[in-house]
Motif scaffolding. Structure first.
Motif, mmCIF file in Angstrom:
data_model
loop_
_atom_site.group_PDB
_atom_site.id
_atom_site.type_symbol
_atom_site.label_atom_id
_atom_site.label_comp_id
_atom_site.label_asym_id
_atom_site.label_seq_id
_atom_site.Cartn_x
_atom_site.Cartn_y
_atom_site.Cartn_z
ATOM 1 N N VAL A 78 7.369 -0.856 -12.177
ATOM 2 C CA VAL A 78 7.268 0.425 -11.485
ATOM 3 C C VAL A 78 7.619 0.281 -10.006
ATOM 4 O O VAL A 78 8.355 1.090 -9.441
ATOM 5 C CB VAL A 78 5.845 1.010 -11.630
ATOM 6 N N LEU A 79 7.093 -0.749 -9.383
ATOM 7 C CA LEU A 79 7.216 -0.886 -7.935
ATOM 8 C C LEU A 79 8.567 -1.434 -7.501
ATOM 9 O O LEU A 79 9.058 -1.085 -6.421
ATOM 10 C CB LEU A 79 6.096 -1.785 -7.401
ATOM 11 N N ARG A 80 9.179 -2.283 -8.321
ATOM 12 C CA ARG A 80 10.430 -2.900 -7.871
ATOM 13 C C ARG A 80 11.506 -1.874 -7.516
ATOM 14 O O ARG A 80 12.129 -1.986 -6.445
ATOM 15 C CB ARG A 80 10.947 -3.893 -8.905
ATOM 16 N N PRO A 81 11.778 -0.872 -8.357
ATOM 17 C CA PRO A 81 12.830 0.089 -7.977
ATOM 18 C C PRO A 81 12.519 0.825 -6.664
ATOM 19 O O PRO A 81 13.440 1.128 -5.901
ATOM 20 C CB PRO A 81 12.868 1.057 -9.167
ATOM 21 N N ILE A 82 11.246 1.105 -6.420
ATOM 22 C CA ILE A 82 10.866 1.783 -5.183
ATOM 23 C C ILE A 82 11.144 0.882 -3.986
ATOM 24 O O ILE A 82 11.715 1.314 -2.976
ATOM 25 C CB ILE A 82 9.382 2.189 -5.231
ATOM 26 N N MET A 83 10.737 -0.382 -4.109
ATOM 27 C CA MET A 83 10.950 -1.316 -3.006
ATOM 28 C C MET A 83 12.437 -1.628 -2.824
ATOM 29 O O MET A 83 12.901 -1.830 -1.703
ATOM 30 C CB MET A 83 10.147 -2.594 -3.232
ATOM 31 N N GLU A 84 13.191 -1.642 -3.915
ATOM 32 C CA GLU A 84 14.632 -1.841 -3.787
ATOM 33 C C GLU A 84 15.256 -0.716 -2.972
ATOM 34 O O GLU A 84 16.120 -0.962 -2.114
ATOM 35 C CB GLU A 84 15.267 -1.922 -5.172
ATOM 36 N N SER A 128 0.511 7.841 -9.999
ATOM 37 C CA SER A 128 -0.924 7.661 -9.701
ATOM 38 C C SER A 128 -1.474 6.373 -10.292
ATOM 39 O O SER A 128 -2.455 5.818 -9.779
ATOM 40 C CB SER A 128 -1.716 8.865 -10.223
ATOM 41 N N SER A 129 -0.843 5.860 -11.350
ATOM 42 C CA SER A 129 -1.356 4.656 -12.008
ATOM 43 C C SER A 129 -1.307 3.423 -11.120
ATOM 44 O O SER A 129 -2.008 2.446 -11.380
ATOM 45 C CB SER A 129 -0.557 4.376 -13.287
ATOM 46 N N VAL A 130 -0.478 3.430 -10.068
ATOM 47 C CA VAL A 130 -0.375 2.248 -9.201
ATOM 48 C C VAL A 130 -1.205 2.397 -7.930
ATOM 49 O O VAL A 130 -1.242 1.481 -7.109
ATOM 50 C CB VAL A 130 1.085 1.930 -8.821
ATOM 51 N N LEU A 131 -1.887 3.531 -7.757
ATOM 52 C CA LEU A 131 -2.638 3.779 -6.532
ATOM 53 C C LEU A 131 -4.088 3.355 -6.694
ATOM 54 O O LEU A 131 -4.785 3.808 -7.601
ATOM 55 C CB LEU A 131 -2.567 5.255 -6.147
ATOM 56 N N GLY A 132 -4.548 2.486 -5.789
ATOM 57 C CA GLY A 132 -5.893 1.952 -5.862
ATOM 58 C C GLY A 132 -6.800 2.496 -4.783
ATOM 59 O O GLY A 132 -6.701 3.665 -4.381
ATOM 60 N N GLU A 133 -7.682 1.644 -4.281
ATOM 61 C CA GLU A 133 -8.656 2.040 -3.280
ATOM 62 C C GLU A 133 -7.975 2.255 -1.927
ATOM 63 O O GLU A 133 -6.905 1.714 -1.650
ATOM 64 C CB GLU A 133 -9.726 0.954 -3.130
ATOM 65 N N LYS A 149 6.126 10.513 -3.118
ATOM 66 C CA LYS A 149 6.019 11.067 -4.464
ATOM 67 C C LYS A 149 6.652 10.173 -5.523
ATOM 68 O O LYS A 149 6.506 10.430 -6.718
ATOM 69 C CB LYS A 149 6.652 12.456 -4.508
ATOM 70 N N ALA A 150 7.320 9.120 -5.113
ATOM 71 C CA ALA A 150 7.925 8.190 -6.073
ATOM 72 C C ALA A 150 6.894 7.276 -6.724
ATOM 73 O O ALA A 150 7.183 6.642 -7.743
ATOM 74 C CB ALA A 150 8.986 7.342 -5.374
ATOM 75 N N PHE A 151 5.687 7.200 -6.154
ATOM 76 C CA PHE A 151 4.654 6.308 -6.658
ATOM 77 C C PHE A 151 3.762 7.052 -7.662
ATOM 78 O O PHE A 151 3.091 8.012 -7.285
ATOM 79 C CB PHE A 151 3.774 5.802 -5.515
ATOM 80 N N ALA A 209 0.836 -1.197 0.000
ATOM 81 C CA ALA A 209 0.000 0.000 0.000
ATOM 82 C C ALA A 209 0.870 1.246 0.000
ATOM 83 O O ALA A 209 1.968 1.258 0.571
ATOM 84 C CB ALA A 209 -0.943 0.012 1.204
ATOM 85 N N TRP A 210 0.360 2.296 -0.621
ATOM 86 C CA TRP A 210 0.987 3.610 -0.594
ATOM 87 C C TRP A 210 0.591 4.313 0.695
ATOM 88 O O TRP A 210 -0.548 4.221 1.141
ATOM 89 C CB TRP A 210 0.521 4.414 -1.803
ATOM 90 N N GLU A 211 1.546 5.007 1.307
ATOM 91 C CA GLU A 211 1.295 5.744 2.541
ATOM 92 C C GLU A 211 1.646 7.209 2.317
ATOM 93 O O GLU A 211 2.771 7.523 1.928
ATOM 94 C CB GLU A 211 2.152 5.165 3.670
ATOM 95 N N ASN A 212 0.700 8.102 2.586
ATOM 96 C CA ASN A 212 0.943 9.514 2.280
ATOM 97 C C ASN A 212 1.845 10.205 3.291
ATOM 98 O O ASN A 212 2.160 11.387 3.130
ATOM 99 C CB ASN A 212 -0.378 10.281 2.142
ATOM 100 N N PHE A 213 2.308 9.463 4.307
ATOM 101 C CA PHE A 213 3.161 10.052 5.331
ATOM 102 C C PHE A 213 4.617 9.600 5.209
ATOM 103 O O PHE A 213 5.439 9.940 6.053
ATOM 104 C CB PHE A 213 2.624 9.714 6.727
ATOM 105 N N ARG A 214 4.944 8.837 4.169
ATOM 106 C CA ARG A 214 6.321 8.379 3.995
ATOM 107 C C ARG A 214 7.114 9.371 3.153
ATOM 108 O O ARG A 214 6.566 10.024 2.242
ATOM 109 C CB ARG A 214 6.342 7.004 3.339
ATOM 110 N N PRO A 215 8.412 9.470 3.390
ATOM 111 C CA PRO A 215 9.211 10.451 2.653
ATOM 112 C C PRO A 215 9.331 10.167 1.168
ATOM 113 O O PRO A 215 9.634 11.082 0.387
ATOM 114 C CB PRO A 215 10.583 10.379 3.338
#
Length: 267
Positions: free
Chosen positions: A128-134, A106-111, A102-104, A93-99
């Motif tokens: 898209v998500l792998r580089p962020i999680m890396e 909008s296309s990957v953001l759901g409900e 903005k790396a995520f 899940a995306w969290e709006n309080f993490r630093p």
């Protein structure tokens, strides 16, 4: 603070039935052959504190704490006390309080997932998500953590806004495990009980919430049989109602309050 959202059991069971005969790579070809990272064994006592910076006063060998909210100095202090330290990171899940919010794109953001400021991720978009999680797991490694607890790895059983399947979840969860292992970090499977048979070889331990309340603790036995720890908490159930069973199953169990502060009542 982030804890898991329980998958809808009926959907999950159907999903498991749909993927139980995949064979080949889906049945464990990603498993590490010569692990060089920490291998937590059944029976280890632990502390789980995700509410603010860690309080090191609990005398247990394993701490599970928030990766963003704690520093390398916090991890080093726990290590000096002889403790292993697990890095909590939300990967589903995306969290709006993490630093890095903005790396995520909008296309990957759901409900929204029921927790303030959070939205499910489209885990099919691995490119898209792998580089962020890396980068997140790089943070855990660079701060000196021994392991990662990736949260929300059962989106396929929830209303995410995306048509996620059990196969999508298996693929994403294995990518997450690979990212951790590439950095020398152990990795835990958070809940996602129906996919334990497929993912047991990919994960080094399990983290579970409320298996006793929902009469599911026996489903975690494959981890114990494989010599892998199961770190377990209950929120609503008192220790008198579950400790006898979870001791028999060799789970590392305790009661916690939902906010996951310092308070704990171990078995």
């Amino acid at each position: 603070m982030r804890y898991t959202v329980r998958a809808i059991l009926a959907v999950s069971v159907l999903a498991l039935a749909g993927c139980s005969g995949t064979g080949g790579a889906d049945d464990g070809d990603h498993a590490p052959r010569h692990a060089s990272w920490w291998q937590p064994r059944p029976g280890l006592a632990w502390q789980w504190q995700l509410d603010s910076e860690v309080d090191p006063s609990v005398d247990v060998p394993v701490y599970d704490i928030d990766g963003f909210e704690n520093s390398a100095a916090d991890v080093a202090r726990l290590h000096r006390d002889g403790r292993k330290v697990i890095c909590y990171v939300n990967v589903g899940a995306w969290e709006n309080f993490r630093p890095d919010r903005k790396a995520f794109p909008s296309s990957v953001l759901g409900e929204e997932n029921g927790w303030e400021g959070e939205r499910w991720l489209d885990i099919r978009q691995i490119d898209v998500l792998r580089p962020i999680m890396e980068r997140r797991f790089d943070m855990c490694r660079d701060k000196g953590f021994d392991a990662v607890e990736p949260d929300l790895v059962e989106g396929y059983g929830n209303d995410t806004g995306f048509p996620l399947t059990a196969r999508d979840q298996l693929r994403y969860n294995r990518v997450i495990a690979d990212i951790a292992h590439e950095r020398g970090l152990a990795v835990g499977l958070k809940n996602d009980l129906p996919q334990i048979p497929q993912l047991l070889s990919d994960f080094d331990f399990a983290v579970n919430e409320e298996c006793a309340e929902f009469d599911e603790c026996a489903l975690l036995s494959p981890f114990i049989a494989a010599g892998k720890a199961v770190f377990h908490v209950e929120y609503a159930e008192p220790t008198s109602s579950f400790c006898a069973e979870t001791r028999r199953l060799k789970l590392s169990s305790m009661q916690k309050k939902l906010e996951l502060g310092v308070w704990r009542r171990p078995c």
